[in-house]
Enzyme design. Structure first.
Site, short mmCIF file in Angstrom:
data_model
loop_
_atom_site.label_atom_id
_atom_site.label_comp_id
_atom_site.label_asym_id
_atom_site.label_seq_id
_atom_site.Cartn_x
_atom_site.Cartn_y
_atom_site.Cartn_z
N ALA A 13 3.50 -7.42 -5.67
CA ALA A 13 4.90 -7.08 -5.91
C ALA A 13 5.10 -5.70 -5.28
O ALA A 13 4.26 -4.81 -5.45
CB ALA A 13 5.18 -7.03 -7.41
N GLY A 42 -0.95 -10.47 3.08
CA GLY A 42 -1.24 -11.90 3.24
C GLY A 42 -0.02 -12.75 2.96
O GLY A 42 0.36 -13.62 3.76
N ASN A 184 -3.03 -2.25 14.91
CA ASN A 184 -2.18 -1.22 15.51
C ASN A 184 -3.10 -0.17 16.15
O ASN A 184 -4.33 -0.28 16.07
CB ASN A 184 -1.19 -0.64 14.48
CG ASN A 184 -1.87 0.13 13.36
OD1 ASN A 184 -2.99 0.62 13.50
ND2 ASN A 184 -1.19 0.23 12.23
N THR A 217 -0.59 -3.55 18.44
CA THR A 217 0.85 -3.35 18.22
C THR A 217 1.15 -1.85 18.21
O THR A 217 0.38 -1.05 17.68
CB THR A 217 1.30 -3.99 16.89
OG1 THR A 217 0.56 -3.40 15.80
CG2 THR A 217 1.05 -5.49 16.88
N GLY A 222 6.18 -1.45 21.51
CA GLY A 222 5.89 -2.83 21.89
C GLY A 222 4.45 -3.23 21.58
O GLY A 222 3.88 -2.79 20.57
N THR A 245 9.01 -1.76 6.55
CA THR A 245 7.99 -2.33 5.66
C THR A 245 7.75 -3.81 6.01
O THR A 245 8.69 -4.60 6.05
CB THR A 245 8.44 -2.26 4.19
OG1 THR A 245 8.82 -0.93 3.89
CG2 THR A 245 7.32 -2.70 3.25
N ASP A 249 3.43 -7.45 9.46
CA ASP A 249 3.10 -8.76 8.88
C ASP A 249 4.00 -9.85 9.45
O ASP A 249 3.55 -10.99 9.67
CB ASP A 249 3.24 -8.73 7.36
CG ASP A 249 2.36 -7.66 6.74
OD1 ASP A 249 1.29 -7.39 7.30
OD2 ASP A 249 2.77 -7.09 5.72
N ARG A 282 16.59 -5.30 8.02
CA ARG A 282 16.95 -5.59 6.62
C ARG A 282 15.92 -4.97 5.68
O ARG A 282 14.79 -4.69 6.08
CB ARG A 282 17.00 -7.11 6.40
CG ARG A 282 18.15 -7.76 7.16
CD ARG A 282 18.22 -9.26 6.87
NE ARG A 282 17.21 -10.00 7.59
CZ ARG A 282 17.41 -10.59 8.78
NH1 ARG A 282 18.58 -10.52 9.35
NH2 ARG A 282 16.44 -11.25 9.36
#
Ligand code: RIB
Length: 297
Positions: A13, A42, A184, A217, A222, A245, A249, A282
């Site tokens: 959460a 995940g 990254n 990444t 890019g 955030t 993923d 978003r």
């Protein structure tokens, strides 16, 4: 039943605190709003792949507390198979995300139930992993489990997408099982045992260690990758970022869905770049991910 994508990983959460700016060490700040949304690297990746139309199963764990329902809501909504998600006697994984007005975030993760996703537990899902087109694993569960998943995928002939996030050191044979390895810049440098390494050099150096394909990444910079001995790069899509955030993923989930659908790594990365760009426009991780058929940047 054979799945397109099986994700073995964390389910959290996310407690998102919106602040004008991040506090300095020792400072107390008043925040603006708080929101609890489903997260976990995940689960985020599973939702990103499922929303694009992939048939996805998740292997993981949540607790018996009030956060569990929130943590699973996005997975359920996207139609992810939760047969191998256990409810255990530990708190559901919790991430405290501090999001500032300039769109930068900091995240502290309490693993809780994710720490119970041991190699032994994953053995229950051995057939699921072996039968899938693509298996995705990250480093928010015990690292011994990550190594075990790599072995199970290799034994079953399943393509492994290994996302070493958060940064971790893994055995060379685990890293070499990836196709692709997704990191990254910072995670790539840690894998190479350095403080900093040029991204393209990192990708080539990791490939030279026996990894069939590597994707590094770079956020707004890019992505750069190496596959079949060739180095390629893709620009990021230009969007007004509200919240980054879970963008990484979104990228990994879309990449896995693309590969399961038969795309080469570079083509799948092109799709993933667009999905990640959509996600930063978003709030939150999973709620920000596009569905199949949505317009992408
Ligand atoms: O990558 C973003 C994710 O990291 C968040 O959803 C949070 O749960 C942490 O796992």
């Amino acid at each position: 039943m054979a799945r397109d994508v099986v994700v073995v990983g964390s389910i959290n959460a996310d407690l998102i605190l919106q602040v004008e700016r991040h506090p300095r060490p020792g400072e107390t700040l008043l925040g603006r709003t708080s929101t609890v949304l489903p997260g976990g690297k995940g689960a985020n990746q599973a939702v990103a792949a499922a929303r694009l139309g992939a048939d996805v199963a998740m292997v993981g764990a949540v607790g018996e507390d009030a956060y569990a329902a929130t943590a699973l809501a996005g997975l359920r909504d996207a139609g992810v198979d939760l047969t191998h998600v256990r409810t255990v006697d530990a708190p559901t994984g919790l991430a405290v995300v501090t999001l500032s007005d300039d769109g930068e975030n900091t995240i502290v993760v309490l693993p809780g139930a994710n720490a119970t996703v041991t190699p032994h537990r994953v053995d229950d899902a051995e057939d699921l992993v072996a039968g899938a087109r693509v298996c995705v694993v990250q480093a928010e569960i015990p690292l011994a489990t990550v190594a075990h998943v790599a072995r199970l995928a290799a034994a079953g002939g399943t393509r492994l997408v290994l996302n070493v996030a958060p940064a971790a050191e893994l055995p060379p044979e685990t890293v070499a099982a990836a196709d692709p390895l997704v990191v990254n810049e910072h995670e790539a440098a840690i894998l190479l045992g350095r403080r900093y390494a040029d991204p393209a050099e990192s990708a080539r150096e990791l490939a030279a260690r026996g990894v069939r394909s590597v994707v590094v990444t770079l956020g707004v910079g890019g992505v750069v990758g190496v596959a079949d001995g060739a180095t390629w790069s893709l620009p990021a899509r230009r969007v007004d970022a509200l919240d980054t955030t879970g963008a990484g993923d979104a990228f990994v989930g879309a990449l896995a869905a693309g590969i399961a659908d038969g795309l080469a790594v570079e083509q799948a990365a092109a799709l993933a770049t667009r999905v990640a760009a959509a996600s930063v426009t978003r709030l939150g991780a999973q709620p920000s991910y596009p569905w199949r058929g949505d317009d992408l940047p």
